[in-house]
Design a protein around this motif. Sequence first.
Motif, short mmCIF file in Angstrom:
data_model
loop_
_atom_site.label_atom_id
_atom_site.label_comp_id
_atom_site.label_asym_id
_atom_site.label_seq_id
_atom_site.Cartn_x
_atom_site.Cartn_y
_atom_site.Cartn_z
N PHE A 51 0.85 -1.18 0.00
CA PHE A 51 0.00 0.00 0.00
C PHE A 51 0.89 1.23 0.00
CE2 PHE A 51 -2.15 3.43 2.28
CZ PHE A 51 -3.33 3.53 1.55
N LEU A 52 0.49 2.25 -0.77
CA LEU A 52 1.25 3.48 -0.86
C LEU A 52 0.26 4.64 -0.95
CD1 LEU A 52 4.08 4.87 -1.37
CD2 LEU A 52 3.62 4.52 -3.79
N ASP A 53 0.38 5.60 -0.02
CA ASP A 53 -0.52 6.76 -0.08
C ASP A 53 0.27 8.01 -0.45
OD1 ASP A 53 0.71 7.74 2.23
OD2 ASP A 53 -1.06 7.54 3.49
N SER A 54 -0.40 9.15 -0.43
CA SER A 54 0.23 10.41 -0.85
C SER A 54 1.40 10.80 0.05
CB SER A 54 -0.80 11.54 -0.89
OG SER A 54 -1.36 11.74 0.39
N THR A 55 1.35 10.42 1.31
CA THR A 55 2.47 10.73 2.21
C THR A 55 3.70 9.94 1.79
OG1 THR A 55 0.84 10.96 3.97
CG2 THR A 55 3.14 10.93 4.63
N GLY A 56 3.49 8.69 1.41
CA GLY A 56 4.59 7.87 0.91
C GLY A 56 5.16 8.42 -0.39
N LEU A 57 4.27 8.85 -1.28
CA LEU A 57 4.73 9.47 -2.52
C LEU A 57 5.56 10.71 -2.22
CD1 LEU A 57 1.56 9.18 -4.77
CD2 LEU A 57 3.71 7.92 -5.03
N GLY A 58 5.11 11.49 -1.25
CA GLY A 58 5.85 12.69 -0.86
C GLY A 58 7.25 12.36 -0.36
N ALA A 59 7.38 11.28 0.40
CA ALA A 59 8.70 10.87 0.90
C ALA A 59 9.61 10.48 -0.26
CB ALA A 59 8.56 9.71 1.88
N LEU A 60 9.06 9.80 -1.27
CA LEU A 60 9.85 9.40 -2.42
C LEU A 60 10.26 10.61 -3.27
CD1 LEU A 60 7.83 6.21 -3.45
CD2 LEU A 60 10.06 6.29 -2.30
N ILE A 61 9.34 11.55 -3.44
CA ILE A 61 9.65 12.77 -4.19
C ILE A 61 10.74 13.56 -3.46
CG2 ILE A 61 8.74 15.01 -4.91
CD1 ILE A 61 6.04 13.50 -5.39
N GLY A 62 10.62 13.67 -2.15
CA GLY A 62 11.64 14.37 -1.36
C GLY A 62 13.00 13.73 -1.51
N ALA A 63 13.03 12.40 -1.51
CA ALA A 63 14.30 11.69 -1.67
C ALA A 63 14.92 11.98 -3.03
CB ALA A 63 14.09 10.19 -1.50
N GLN A 64 14.08 11.95 -4.06
CA GLN A 64 14.60 12.22 -5.40
C GLN A 64 15.15 13.63 -5.49
OE1 GLN A 64 12.98 10.54 -8.90
NE2 GLN A 64 12.79 12.53 -9.87
N ASN A 65 14.43 14.59 -4.95
CA ASN A 65 14.89 15.98 -4.98
C ASN A 65 16.22 16.15 -4.25
OD1 ASN A 65 12.65 16.69 -6.48
ND2 ASN A 65 11.50 17.43 -4.72
N ARG A 66 16.32 15.51 -3.09
CA ARG A 66 17.56 15.61 -2.30
C ARG A 66 18.74 15.03 -3.08
NH1 ARG A 66 19.06 16.35 3.02
NH2 ARG A 66 16.89 16.70 3.51
N LEU A 67 18.54 13.88 -3.70
CA LEU A 67 19.64 13.24 -4.43
C LEU A 67 20.00 14.01 -5.69
CD1 LEU A 67 18.62 9.58 -3.76
CD2 LEU A 67 20.76 10.67 -3.06
N ARG A 68 19.02 14.62 -6.34
CA ARG A 68 19.32 15.43 -7.53
C ARG A 68 20.21 16.61 -7.18
NH1 ARG A 68 13.72 15.87 -10.96
NH2 ARG A 68 13.90 13.84 -12.00
N THR A 69 19.98 17.21 -6.01
CA THR A 69 20.81 18.36 -5.62
C THR A 69 22.25 17.94 -5.35
OG1 THR A 69 20.28 18.18 -3.26
CG2 THR A 69 18.84 19.59 -4.60
#
Length: 121
Positions: A51-69
């Motif tokens: 199961f994956l909700d919007s909070t989980g999606l937010g954590a994944l998006i945050g991780a991607q943004n952090r690694l891109r920087t």
Amino acid sequence: MEPVTAGKDGAVLRVGGEIDVYTAPKLREAILELVDAGASHIIADLREVEFLDSTGLGALIGAQNRLRTRDGSFRLVIASDRILRIFRITGLDKVFEIHASVADAVAGEAYWERIVADEGG
């Protein structure tokens, strides 16, 4: 969540169960720990996620943004059609690099192929 370090600056993070408002902070923390330990390339193995909700999606998006920087990379491994559908509906399948297996995620990428070779497979 079980981090499996693959190399000096790369890691695979195995995630299972539910990623929701209660568990997303643990996912975020696990990713931050890997980044703080020096990982700039992370593969999140979500094959065991039910199961994956919007909070989980937010954590994944945050991780991607952090690694891109950090000029890093963040790849997802998803096998469940139900979880993959969430990414398609939200358009996030165009934002994330999504693969069916960890082997697919590392194939053709010189960085990961070097790590796999250095670690003996």
